[in-house]
Scaffold this motif. Structure first.
Motif, PDB file in Angstrom:
ATOM      1  N   ASP A 159      -2.352 -18.915 -39.812  1.00 36.50           N
ATOM      2  CA  ASP A 159      -0.936 -18.553 -39.706  1.00 36.50           C
ATOM      3  C   ASP A 159      -0.640 -17.721 -38.464  1.00 36.50           C
ATOM      4  O   ASP A 159       0.524 -17.586 -38.080  1.00 36.50           O
ATOM      5  N   TYR A 160      -1.654 -17.128 -37.862  1.00 35.94           N
ATOM      6  CA  TYR A 160      -1.450 -16.234 -36.712  1.00 35.94           C
ATOM      7  C   TYR A 160      -2.281 -16.735 -35.528  1.00 35.94           C
ATOM      8  O   TYR A 160      -3.385 -17.249 -35.706  1.00 35.94           O
ATOM      9  N   GLU A 161      -1.718 -16.562 -34.323  1.00 35.22           N
ATOM     10  CA  GLU A 161      -2.411 -16.937 -33.095  1.00 35.22           C
ATOM     11  C   GLU A 161      -2.299 -15.815 -32.078  1.00 35.22           C
ATOM     12  O   GLU A 161      -1.313 -15.072 -32.070  1.00 35.22           O
ATOM     13  N   VAL A 162      -3.314 -15.726 -31.238  1.00 39.67           N
ATOM     14  CA  VAL A 162      -3.299 -14.780 -30.124  1.00 39.67           C
ATOM     15  C   VAL A 162      -3.655 -15.563 -28.867  1.00 39.67           C
ATOM     16  O   VAL A 162      -4.728 -16.146 -28.784  1.00 39.67           O
ATOM     17  N   GLU A 163      -2.736 -15.591 -27.918  1.00 31.93           N
ATOM     18  CA  GLU A 163      -2.982 -16.253 -26.629  1.00 31.93           C
ATOM     19  C   GLU A 163      -3.232 -15.189 -25.575  1.00 31.93           C
ATOM     20  O   GLU A 163      -2.441 -14.259 -25.426  1.00 31.93           O
ATOM     21  N   ILE A 164      -4.327 -15.327 -24.851  1.00 34.07           N
ATOM     22  CA  ILE A 164      -4.696 -14.358 -23.825  1.00 34.07           C
ATOM     23  C   ILE A 164      -4.746 -15.097 -22.488  1.00 34.07           C
ATOM     24  O   ILE A 164      -5.433 -16.105 -22.362  1.00 34.07           O
ATOM     25  N   THR A 165      -4.009 -14.574 -21.527  1.00 30.87           N
ATOM     26  CA  THR A 165      -3.959 -15.182 -20.201  1.00 30.87           C
ATOM     27  C   THR A 165      -4.307 -14.126 -19.165  1.00 30.87           C
ATOM     28  O   THR A 165      -3.728 -13.040 -19.148  1.00 30.87           O
ATOM     29  N   SER A 166      -5.258 -14.438 -18.289  1.00 28.73           N
ATOM     30  CA  SER A 166      -5.643 -13.561 -17.180  1.00 28.73           C
ATOM     31  C   SER A 166      -5.042 -14.131 -15.900  1.00 28.73           C
ATOM     32  O   SER A 166      -5.383 -15.243 -15.494  1.00 28.73           O
ATOM     33  N   LYS A 167      -4.135 -13.362 -15.281  1.00 25.62           N
ATOM     34  CA  LYS A 167      -3.511 -13.865 -14.050  1.00 25.62           C
ATOM     35  C   LYS A 167      -2.922 -12.726 -13.240  1.00 25.62           C
ATOM     36  O   LYS A 167      -2.481 -11.715 -13.784  1.00 25.62           O
ATOM     37  N   VAL A 177      -3.646  -8.824 -17.643  1.00 20.53           N
ATOM     38  CA  VAL A 177      -3.956  -9.681 -18.789  1.00 20.53           C
ATOM     39  C   VAL A 177      -2.736  -9.690 -19.694  1.00 20.53           C
ATOM     40  O   VAL A 177      -2.214  -8.635 -20.051  1.00 20.53           O
ATOM     41  N   LYS A 178      -2.280 -10.884 -20.064  1.00 24.47           N
ATOM     42  CA  LYS A 178      -1.128 -11.017 -20.958  1.00 24.47           C
ATOM     43  C   LYS A 178      -1.617 -11.428 -22.338  1.00 24.47           C
ATOM     44  O   LYS A 178      -2.388 -12.396 -22.473  1.00 24.47           O
ATOM     45  N   ILE A 179      -1.193 -10.683 -23.370  1.00 23.41           N
ATOM     46  CA  ILE A 179      -1.534 -10.995 -24.759  1.00 23.41           C
ATOM     47  C   ILE A 179      -0.235 -11.391 -25.457  1.00 23.41           C
ATOM     48  O   ILE A 179       0.725 -10.628 -25.478  1.00 23.41           O
ATOM     49  N   ASP A 180      -0.210 -12.597 -26.030  1.00 21.91           N
ATOM     50  CA  ASP A 180       0.977 -13.109 -26.701  1.00 21.91           C
ATOM     51  C   ASP A 180       0.611 -13.406 -28.160  1.00 21.91           C
ATOM     52  O   ASP A 180      -0.267 -14.220 -28.438  1.00 21.91           O
ATOM     53  N   TYR A 181       1.282 -12.709 -29.077  1.00 20.83           N
ATOM     54  CA  TYR A 181       1.039 -12.894 -30.505  1.00 20.83           C
ATOM     55  C   TYR A 181       2.055 -13.897 -31.056  1.00 20.83           C
ATOM     56  O   TYR A 181       3.249 -13.796 -30.791  1.00 20.83           O
ATOM     57  N   ASP A 182       1.574 -14.862 -31.836  1.00 22.97           N
ATOM     58  CA  ASP A 182       2.443 -15.851 -32.480  1.00 22.97           C
ATOM     59  C   ASP A 182       2.094 -15.924 -33.955  1.00 22.97           C
ATOM     60  O   ASP A 182       0.934 -15.784 -34.340  1.00 22.97           O
ATOM     61  N   ASP A 183       3.133 -16.138 -34.766  1.00 19.09           N
ATOM     62  CA  ASP A 183       2.861 -16.348 -36.197  1.00 19.09           C
ATOM     63  C   ASP A 183       3.392 -17.698 -36.634  1.00 19.09           C
ATOM     64  O   ASP A 183       3.982 -18.432 -35.920  1.00 19.09           O
TER      65      ASP A 183
END
Length: 157
Positions: free
Chosen positions: A139-147, A151-157
């Motif tokens: 049910d939950y996701e964490v997307e991590i982007t290094s750029k 570092v960008k952390i995006d939480y999705d449910d």
């Protein structure tokens, strides 16, 4: 016949067996009246051995783990989509700084993310160089982007 019934009755109740000479000897043992089970304080005490062998043990060194240096330049999106009972977890991601090998960096940095408790994620590496990673917890996701140095952390449910 009366003697047989008497003998069977005595055997059934555990009494002494008496045999007639005409019937032959009885082979059942009779208990010794002088034998009894010793009490625990009446048991013999065995002597201890004279020699005690010791085994040398190497002293153990206890190492205290140093806290991991967390990467300071982190941007978080959608904090309201974090699991309500989330636990903090430290992960290693690709270093977002350009030319990170030239400055002596190992090529990765440590960041802290919030994940659902007692869950194992499905880890999906979106880019071949490892600059975008997705941790899927159902049910939950964490997307991590290094750029571009962060570092960008995006939480999705």
């Amino acid at each position: 016949m009366k003697n047989v019934w008497t003998m069977l009755t005595l055997v059934a109740i555990g009494g002494p067996l008496v045999a007639n000479a005409a019937e032959g000897p009885v082979l059942a043992p009779t208990p010794d009246p002088e034998y009894r089970t010793p009490l625990p304080n009446e048991l013999p005490v065995l002597p201890r051995p004279n020699t005690i062998r010791t085994i040398p043990v190497q002293p153990r060194t206890i190492s205290v783990a140093q806290p991991l240096p967390l990467f300071p330049n982190v941007r978080v999106e959608d904090r309201d989509n974090i699991h309500p009972c989330a636990v903090k977890e430290i992960i290693r991601v690709k270093d977002p700084r350009p030319n990170c090998h030239a400055c002596g960096s190992p090529g990765y940095v440590f960041i802290e993310i919030c994940v659902p408790p007692n869950c194992r994620p499905e880890i999906d590496i979106k880019r071949k160089d490892g600059s975008k990673i997705e941790y899927d917890y159902g049910d939950y996701e964490v997307e991590i982007t290094s750029k571009k140095g962060y570092v960008k952390i995006d939480y999705d449910d």
